[in-house]
Design a protein around this motif. Structure first.
Motif: not given
Length: 377
Positions: A40, A42, A44-46, A49-50, A240
């Motif tokens: 869980s 991330h 990368d893009e995830r 994004h968060e 992140n």
């Protein structure tokens, strides 16, 4: 007593008395990382994004204010890189927050000044009352517990929480991260620094001065009241984004003339003495095992490199006597008195009043909710 064993995957060993190994010799620190943290986590893009969603909220709520968040900065690699990321990549307007507990190394002072000045940020420094800090630190030495850095750490986050509450600052950014800290120090090595009950009990038994100015926080206040009643959130942006320690150090050196330290947390002269000498020599706890294991799991160091480094003592043989004398002089005691604390019987956090039960329940809840995936046990 149990037979000595070292993890076949990282370098955690039975100096952590609670460590558990599977049939392949892999420890539970590694298992927690692979089962709970990695799936869980991330960057990368995830993850971005968060973070972008959170940054937008911070900027919106900070409109018209002198700053939109605060960042605690020690001058170490994590907090230094975070300040750079926040200002240059995320476009935030942080107030850089520093707590001076009396033990700053000159390198740390220089690093903070260089980054703050070149980024054009404001620096707020809170100086802890030295006489009270000294008395509290001596109390912990006299108590015989391993976590003698608690007075310094407790003051750091208590001061920042108090500031955020007083001035209604909604966002605190911290350099805590999985990349270099996915393995945490066992609780027997470093008990929870925020336990005000234990701090007060040790000071009551061994202290000589009342704590009138020293900042104290309570777990329910900063874990429940501040985030859920006052809406003050602690954000960890380094979880992140891609954060590779050596690359971050290289960037900070090139852009700011940032200077590295021999070991993580050595920006404080007290922490340097405590982690490199007091803990391993008196208790047999070498925090490099935790630090190196984190880097092994995140593919920033090989296990072979870590084992080779661990063959050498964490302190400098040529200067440890000078460091010992410096600590004693700074605390206003003789070398002989400091040595007497070193030679006294070892104690644990269990020998004093604590809120351990609350921490255990809270840790289970945070993991169940997915808020915290790495932690002490």
């Amino acid at each position: 007593m149990r037979n000595y064993q070292i993890c076949t995957n990282c370098v955690m060993d039975t100096s952590d008395s609670a460590i558990v190994f599977d049939e392949k010799g892999i420890c539970d620190h590694c298992k927690n990382y692979y089962d709970n943290t990695l799936p869980s986590w991330h960057t990368d893009e995830r993850g971005m994004h968060e973070l972008t969603i959170m940054v937008d909220k911070i900027k919106k709520e900070g409109e018209g204010k002198d700053f939109d968040c605060i960042i605690g900065m020690s001058g170490g690699i994590d907090s230094s890189f975070l300040v750079y990321i926040a200002k240059e990549q995320l476009g935030l307007r942080p107030l850089v927050f520093h707590v001076d507990a009396g033990w700053n190394s000159q390198i740390a002072v220089n690093n903070i000044e260089r980054i703050v000045d070149k980024l054009g940020l404001d620096l707020y420094t809170h100086v802890i009352d030295w006489e009270e800090m000294k008395d509290l630190q001596l109390s912990f030495f006299k108590s015989g517990v391993p976590h003698i850095d608690t007075p310094q750490d407790h003051a750091f986050f208590a001061t920042m929480y108090n500031f955020a509450s007083k001035y209604n600052v909604k966002y605190i950014l911290t350099g805590a991260n999985y990349s270099t800290e996915c393995v945490r120090n066992p609780v027997e090595w470093m008990y929870y620094q925020s336990d005000s009950i234990q701090l007060k009990d040790i000071h009551k038994k061994f202290g000589t001065k009342p704590l009138k100015q020293y900042p104290i926080t309570k777990i329910l206040w900063h874990k429940i009241y501040l985030p859920y009643i006052k809406g003050i959130k602690v954000i960890r942006p380094l979880n992140n984004v891609p954060y590779i320690k050596q690359e971050a150090m290289k960037l900070l050196k090139e852009k700011f003339g940032w200077q590295p330290y021999p070991q993580k947390h050595f920006e404080s002269r007290f922490t340097k003495f405590y982690e490199s000498y007091w803990l391993p020599k008196k208790f047999g706890y070498d925090v490099r095992r935790v630090q190196y294991s984190s880097l092994i799991l995140t593919n920033q160091m090989t296990r072979e490199e870590a084992i080779e480094k661990l063959k050498h003592p964490p302190y400098d043989d040529e200067t440890i006597h000078q460091d010992f004398e410096f600590i004693a002089n700074k605390l206003g005691i003789t070398n002989e008195e400091l040595a007497s604390y070193f030679n006294a019987p070892n104690k644990t956090y269990k020998d004093y009043a604590s809120q351990e039960s609350i921490y255990k329940v809270g840790a289970k809840m945070l993991k169940w909710l997915g808020i915290e995936r790495a932690g002490k046990r």
